[in-house]
Write an enzyme that holds these catalytic residues in place. Structure first.
Site, PDB file in Angstrom:
ATOM      1  CE  LYS A   8     -19.348 -10.281  36.685  1.00  0.00           C
ATOM      2  NZ  LYS A   8     -18.411  -9.388  37.245  1.00  0.00           N
ATOM      3  CG  ASP A  35     -16.281 -16.766  37.622  1.00  0.00           C
ATOM      4  OD1 ASP A  35     -15.911 -16.107  36.626  1.00  0.00           O
ATOM      5  OD2 ASP A  35     -15.771 -16.624  38.746  1.00  0.00           O
ATOM      6  CG  HIS A  36     -16.701 -14.722  31.875  1.00  0.00           C
ATOM      7  ND1 HIS A  36     -17.370 -13.764  32.602  1.00  0.00           N
ATOM      8  CD2 HIS A  36     -15.546 -14.154  31.482  1.00  0.00           C
ATOM      9  CE1 HIS A  36     -16.645 -12.655  32.641  1.00  0.00           C
ATOM     10  NE2 HIS A  36     -15.534 -12.860  31.974  1.00  0.00           N
ATOM     11  CE  LYS A  40     -10.953 -14.969  30.983  1.00  0.00           C
ATOM     12  NZ  LYS A  40     -11.071 -14.473  29.603  1.00  0.00           N
ATOM     13  CG  HIS A  47     -14.346 -12.535  37.370  1.00  0.00           C
ATOM     14  ND1 HIS A  47     -15.220 -13.536  37.013  1.00  0.00           N
ATOM     15  CD2 HIS A  47     -14.822 -11.405  36.786  1.00  0.00           C
ATOM     16  CE1 HIS A  47     -16.176 -13.026  36.251  1.00  0.00           C
ATOM     17  NE2 HIS A  47     -15.951 -11.745  36.100  1.00  0.00           N
ATOM     18  CE  LYS A  96     -14.878  -1.582  35.003  1.00  0.00           C
ATOM     19  NZ  LYS A  96     -14.612  -2.476  33.850  1.00  0.00           N
TER      20      LYS A  96
END
Length: 509
Positions: free
Chosen positions: A159, A188-189, A193, A251, A351
């Protein structure tokens, strides 16, 4: 049926474009070392690191030996490092130079002959997005994407996959002009998971869960991806992108699709991805009026985090003093399907929030509690049951419910049953990329995104981008670093008689 994975990946050569960058040293090589540690890589396996500047094989191996222990600690998950390092090679390449790809082909054939590896190539594009299309074109021109018989060629795309709907479509067209869809692995990491994958196992293998996983029993769902860090050294990328583009189409919508999908007929890749795509197609489109009432954007100002003063976003190196880029997003999403009619999904990410938390909170409807009107809680204030699927930190599943407090009076209290993966199964250090790389080597695209899935994600956020660009905010910064975001995010739920779950109550960072 679930596809049975082999015990060891097939022999192949793993080619990393952009091997001098952070992604390669922080994620890809540690993941490969962990796969080697777990006995999942074959003897016939090699890595070719492509860099901009010429570097010898030994110099690049020495670079990894210096860098990796600092990132992963100790032996960085690879007890057989000395054996593994001899299978790591380096070569320089100008991404736009056609002759360089012909030379790369010669390098791959030489390594394959030297180590007796068949011509199975996995190309990982750990590069800026502007190189994705050109690299795919040059690989095809050099004959490096051609498959025949049992020989396979695959390309992993990092991405961001576009900056908006049109750019995503253009990129898909470029890739499809040079590769077949089955050769393209859009990573898409988050889908790598363990806890995201376990959402499927938890839902579909437990008879106490799936029968009540719908609008009849669930009041609403909250998906939170909170980060305590600022933009760090990514200001050039982030200030042109923002939290909405960076996190929502990939995500958060990926997690939503896993939570909300219908049971697939099998766990073959397309069966699973078909159901995820149906969920995204069922999301009610945002009208301009919806954008004004169902979305919130924020930007952090100076504040205190972890006991120390931190700068505001506009004071970060590389960020303009009048930047309008959002660092926080909250959305109310509605899914027009039988299962989820009337159940809002609240998404938030930002953030410089109080901690690093990623979780899904499923809040159930109140039981008919009239008989407990005289109990200490009072039936109106009795907390609803809540299921929390925690992705980080302390990965696990919590169930909050009401019980009688011991004593002679009918006094009710809230208790939580907790399951932590580490306590039950133990844990080995991982990067989140191990499963994804192993699956790609085995040709299993279940956890990777398809072209239509990518484009639908951009279709969902496109109306928000349009309104936000037409109506620039005037109130940035609107939340302090170390807080849970702008006031408007709380009001988004308060208007519906709800409130955000405090992630920090149940987790320790």
């Amino acid at each position: 049926m679930a596809r049975k994975k082999p015990d060891v990946a097939p022999p192949s050569i793993f080619v990393i474009f952009g091997a001098g960058g952070d992604l390669a040293k922080r994620k890809l090589f540690p993941a490969l070392c962990n796969l080697k540690r777990d006995g999942l890589l074959p003897e016939g396996f090699a890595v070719v690191a492509i860099t901009h500047q010429p570097i010898s094989d030994e110099a690049y191996r020495d670079y990894l030996k210096t860098e990796l222990p600092e990132i992963t600690g100790g032996d960085f998950g690879c007890q057989q490092w000395e054996t593994f390092r001899s299978h790591i090679f380096a070569t320089a390449l100008d991404f736009g130079e056609a002759d360089g790809y012909l030379e790369l082909g010669e390098v791959l054939r030489r390594i394959g002959a030297q180590l007796a590896i068949p011509a199975n190539y996995l190309f990982y594009l750990a590069t800026p997005p502007r190189f994705f299309g050109p690299i795919a074109s040059r690989l095809k021109e050099a004959g490096l994407t051609e498959e025949s018989g049992e020989v396979w060629r695959r390309v992993i795309i990092e991405k961001p996959f576009g900056q908006d709907l049109e750019s995503a479509r253009v990129l898909n067209r470029l890739l499809h002009a040079n590769l077949e869809e089955h050769q393209i692995y859009r990573i898409d990491h988050y889908l790598g998971k363990e806890t995201v994958q376990n959402i499927l196992a938890y839902r579909f293998t437990n008879s106490t869960v799936e029968p009540i996983w719908d609008h009849r029993y669930i009041d609403h769902v909250q998906i939170t991806v909170a980060e305590s860090v600022g933009v760090e050294n990514r200001a050039n990328y982030y200030d042109a992108t923002g939290a909405l583009r960076d996190m929502i189409p990939n995500h958060l919508l990926a997690v939503l699709s896993v939570v909300a999908m219908e049971p697939p007929n099998s766990f073959e890749a397309d069966a699973v991805r078909d159901e995820q795509t149906k969920v995204l197609r069922a999301i009610r489109p945002f009208t301009p009026e919806d954008v004004l009432t169902q979305t919130v954007r924020g930007q952090y100002g100076p504040g205190k985090l972890g006991g120390r003063e931190v700068a505001g976003y506009r004071q970060e190196p590389g960020v303009g003093g009048d930047s309008k880029t959002e660092t926080y997003v909250a959305l109310k999403v509605l899914i027009d399907s039988w299962r989820w009619v009337g159940v809002p999904f609240y998404l938030r990410t930002g953030k410089r929030l109080p901690g690093r938390y990623t979780e899904v909170a499923v809040v159930y409807k109140h039981a008919p509690n009239a008989m407990f009107r005289d109990a200490s809680f009072g039936h109106r204030d009795l907390p609803a049951n809540m299921l929390v699927l925690r992705l980080q930190p302390r990965e696990g599943i919590d169930m909050t419910f009401n019980a009688k407090v011991p004593g002679h009076r009918m006094k009710l209290g809230t208790v939580t049953m907790e399951f932590h993966y580490e306590d039950h199964f133990g844990s080995e250090p991982t990067t989140g990329y191990e499963t994804l790389l192993f699956d790609c080597m085995n040709g299993d695209a279940t956890l990777f995104k398809r072209a239509d899935n990518i484009e639908i994600g951009w279709e969902i956020v496109e109306p928000i981008l349009d309104v936000w660009s037409a109506l620039p905010t005037r109130n940035f910064p609107n939340y302090e670093a170390g807080s849970w975001g702008p006031k408007g995010a709380d009001e988004l739920l308060e208007r519906d008689g709800r409130r955000w779950k405090d992630c920090s109550i149940d987790c320790n960072t």
